[in-house]
Design an enzyme around this catalytic site. Structure first.
Site, PDB file in Angstrom:
ATOM      1  N   LYS A   1     -11.378   5.506  -7.601  1.00 48.37           N
ATOM      2  CA  LYS A   1     -11.590   4.544  -6.522  1.00 48.37           C
ATOM      3  C   LYS A   1     -12.177   5.267  -5.306  1.00 48.37           C
ATOM      4  O   LYS A   1     -11.699   6.335  -4.910  1.00 48.37           O
ATOM      5  CB  LYS A   1     -10.247   3.892  -6.164  1.00 48.37           C
TER       6      LYS A   1
ATOM      7  N   GLU B   1       3.754 -11.685  -8.566  1.00 50.24           N
ATOM      8  CA  GLU B   1       4.428 -12.490  -7.542  1.00 50.24           C
ATOM      9  C   GLU B   1       5.587 -13.303  -8.108  1.00 50.24           C
ATOM     10  O   GLU B   1       6.626 -13.456  -7.466  1.00 50.24           O
ATOM     11  CB  GLU B   1       3.415 -13.420  -6.867  1.00 50.24           C
TER      12      GLU B   1
ATOM     13  N   ARG C   1       1.327 -18.838  -6.239  1.00 51.51           N
ATOM     14  CA  ARG C   1       1.501 -18.555  -7.659  1.00 51.51           C
ATOM     15  C   ARG C   1       2.972 -18.574  -8.071  1.00 51.51           C
ATOM     16  O   ARG C   1       3.284 -18.674  -9.253  1.00 51.51           O
ATOM     17  CB  ARG C   1       0.914 -17.185  -7.979  1.00 51.51           C
TER      18      ARG C   1
END
Length: 611
Positions: free
Chosen positions: A249, A334, A362
């Site tokens: 990354k 979540e 969610r």
């Protein structure tokens, strides 16, 4: 050949890329990285994730024939290179700006984009469905490609999808695992450790193979030749295959490769030469929450923080530094975060679940059935509530009030400034017989807005004689409401402004005030349907109060990207538009039309903001 912006602009898909030789491709990759740093540092956006997938994206577009072979991005914030390679270089200068390029894949932008939802862990389910459809339609020459990060693989939907993908071996579907060891922060959990073993030990059997998928890798995610070879093998197998790509990354940009790499996952405007923010010294709502939670934790050892792979963005990092054992990162999960919090509350702790408002959508079922049904003391802290700005339709936190007001027994606070955020957070964690929710917007927190009086639980921000309008201000809309009241006062219309502080349930102290005014108006930065205005309407109706009510909020549609203040103004949530509509509700005879508004026809948006 020298690869410059003109060559980058000339690449519009797979066929153009296949004309380039190895040296030209290496030059193109380097040019893309320079271009990303140059542009994203100007506009803000997701820099680190895209610097890490440059070679991976080039290889995908050389091997597969997009859009006939759909390439699905999970999450979409790693699709900037995909946009550049599919003919959108010219538009990239207006990334994440109103009328410009979306920060995520966008179906209206390009036939190469399929998924607009940028919520994690969804791409494999989309891919499973598309591959099934192609088979049923007899389109056997099409391959579906899903790019999923190791962080997203901590989400439950990925495993629901893999369970189905692995059981159906006759569909050409390629799952590209972009393994950089982190999402917003280092990836956590048992599966992250499994990927580490695959990267570091030869001969380890992958979990993917155990559930029925072929496995290729690990592959160096920055070696174009190795990537193309792996993708070609996967394509030619004509069945579900996982290609495990190891990437870095932030690759190629030194500030994003350092120990501060997580800061470059998503950036504001920064100086590209240093990576430091162009504007410094502002305190955000998130900063205030993080510091106050730490103060509360110093006094209460039952407080614990829970994050879904977003420790720093949600403000839990100060708590984690001082009390690392009292912060739990569950990964991009979540639903699990909420029910795990319920378990902690059952066992005597008070969990604080810090999450973006859009992502708590969610876990509505878990909040309803696992927390509220059991009357458990769990505090949800919703960052990025209301209009979030540049991240666009999937990230606006405009649904939270409408959805979570449905939880029986819930108490919802909407602080207007830093001082009320601190007080209301303390009040929230003191509740021990049900869930609480504290919501605040994205961005810098403004000056404190003092109250001039307190009536019941309501803060009176402006008291006016005359009994014309009672203006109910929700959370951070307080400055807009006060400015609206000032405009109306200049024309002899008296406006009292109140902040309910706790907007659900509505404080009954509002009832006598409503009786004493000709009009009650509610201004909120959430969805009109089912929001605070609806709660106030229910209260007035239940007590047979006939005072007229106007509610102002966000229209029932997905909002595009843009600056928060501009989007609010577009929705009529700015002082001039509100004052004009409120004056019209009182039949004010000579209300002046602001110069910018004169002669402009009413828009559909203006017609729906007031109900």
């Amino acid at each position: 050949m020298a690869v410059d912006t003109d060559v980058l602009s000339s690449v519009r898909g797979s066929r153009d890329l296949r004309l380039l030789d190895s040296a030209e491709l290496a030059g193109l990759a380097a040019r893309i990285r320079r271009y990303l740093v140059e542009r994203v540092c100007r506009t803000g956006g997701h820099l680190g994730p895209n610097l890490g997938v440059v070679e991976l994206t080039i290889a995908l577009h050389r091997v597969f024939d997009s859009p006939r072979d759909p390439i699905l991005w999970d999450t979409g914030h790693q699709a900037y290179v995909h946009k550049l390679l599919t003919g959108r270089v010219a538009e990239f200068a207006r990334l994440r700006q109103a009328g410009g390029l979306s920060g995520y894949p966008s179906r209206v932008e390009s036939e190469h984009d399929f998924i607009e939802n940028s919520h994690a862990s969804t791409a494999l389910s989309y891919a499973d469905g598309m591959a099934k459809a192609f088979r049923l339609r007899g389109e056997h020459d099409r391959t579906v490609v899903a790019v999923v990060g190791d962080g997203a693989l901590t989400g439950g939907m990925c495993w629901e999808a893999l369970n189905n993908i692995g059981a159906a071996g006759d569909r050409p579907l390629v799952v590209v695992v972009n393994d950089n060891g982190r999402s917003y922060a280092p990836t956590v959990g048992g599966f992250a450790e499994h990927l580490t073993r695959l990267r570091t030990r030869r001969g380890v059997r992958s979990l993917f193979e155990d559930i029925g998928l072929d496995y290729l890798g690990p592959v160096d995610g920055h070696d174009l030749e190795a990537l193309e070879e792996a993708f070609t093998r996967a394509r030619d197998l004509r069945r579900p295959v996982v290609v495990h790509c190891v990437t870095e990354k932030g690759r190629g940009y030194r500030p994003a490769e350092t120990d501060e790499a997580d800061r470059f996952h998503a950036i504001g405007v920064v100086d590209p030469s240093t990576g430091r923010p162009a504007v410094r010294g502002t305190t955000s709502w998130t900063d205030v929450f993080g510091s106050e939670l730490l103060n509360l934790a110093d006094r209460r050892d039952d407080l614990v923080g829970i994050t879904a792979a977003m420790l720093r963005p949600t403000g839990l990092h100060p708590l984690a530094r001082r009390y690392p054992h009292r912060v739990v990162d569950v990964g991009m999960a979540e639903q699990h975060a909420v029910t795990s919090a319920a378990g902690m509350a059952m066992a005597g702790l008070h969990p604080v679940v810090a999450i973006y408002a859009t992502f708590l959508n969610r876990a509505f079922d878990q909040a309803l059935m696992d927390v509220a049904l059991h009357r458990l003391p769990v505090t949800f802290v919703l960052d990025r509530a209301g209009v979030t700005g540049e991240d666009g339709p999937s990230h606006h936190g405009m649904w939270d009030l409408s959805l979570f007001r449905l939880l029986p027994g819930v108490r919802i606070a909407a602080p207007r400034d830093a001082a009320t955020l601190r007080r209301e957070l303390a009040e929230a964690v003191d509740v021990d017989d049900g869930p609480t929710l504290v919501r605040f917007p994205k961005g810098p927190v403004g000056p404190d807005v003092p109250a001039v009086d307190r009536i019941g639980g309501l803060d009176v921000l402006r008291q006016a004689p005359g009994g014309d309008i009672l203006l109910v201000s929700v959370g951070a809309m307080a400055p807009v409401c006060l400015a609206t009241a000032e405009l109306l006062a200049r024309h002899g219309i008296g406006v009292t402004v109140v902040d309910p502080r706790w907007v659900v349930p509505v404080d009954p102290a509002l009832l006598p005030m409503a009786r004493d005014h000709r009009l009650v108006a509610v201004v909120e930065d959430g969805h009109l349907t089912g929001g605070v205005g609806s709660a106030v309407a229910d209260l007035l109706r239940d007590h047979d109060i006939g005072t007229r009510l106007r509610t102002f909020g966000l229209a029932p549609r997905f909002l595009a990207a843009g600056k928060r203040q501009d989007l609010l103004a577009e929705q009529g949530l700015h002082p001039e538009a509100l004052a004009r509509q409120l004056a019209g509700s009182l039949d004010a005879p000579d209300w002046p039309v602001p110069r910018a508004e004169a002669g402009r026809p009413r828009t559909e948006t203006e017609e729906v903001v007031g109900r």
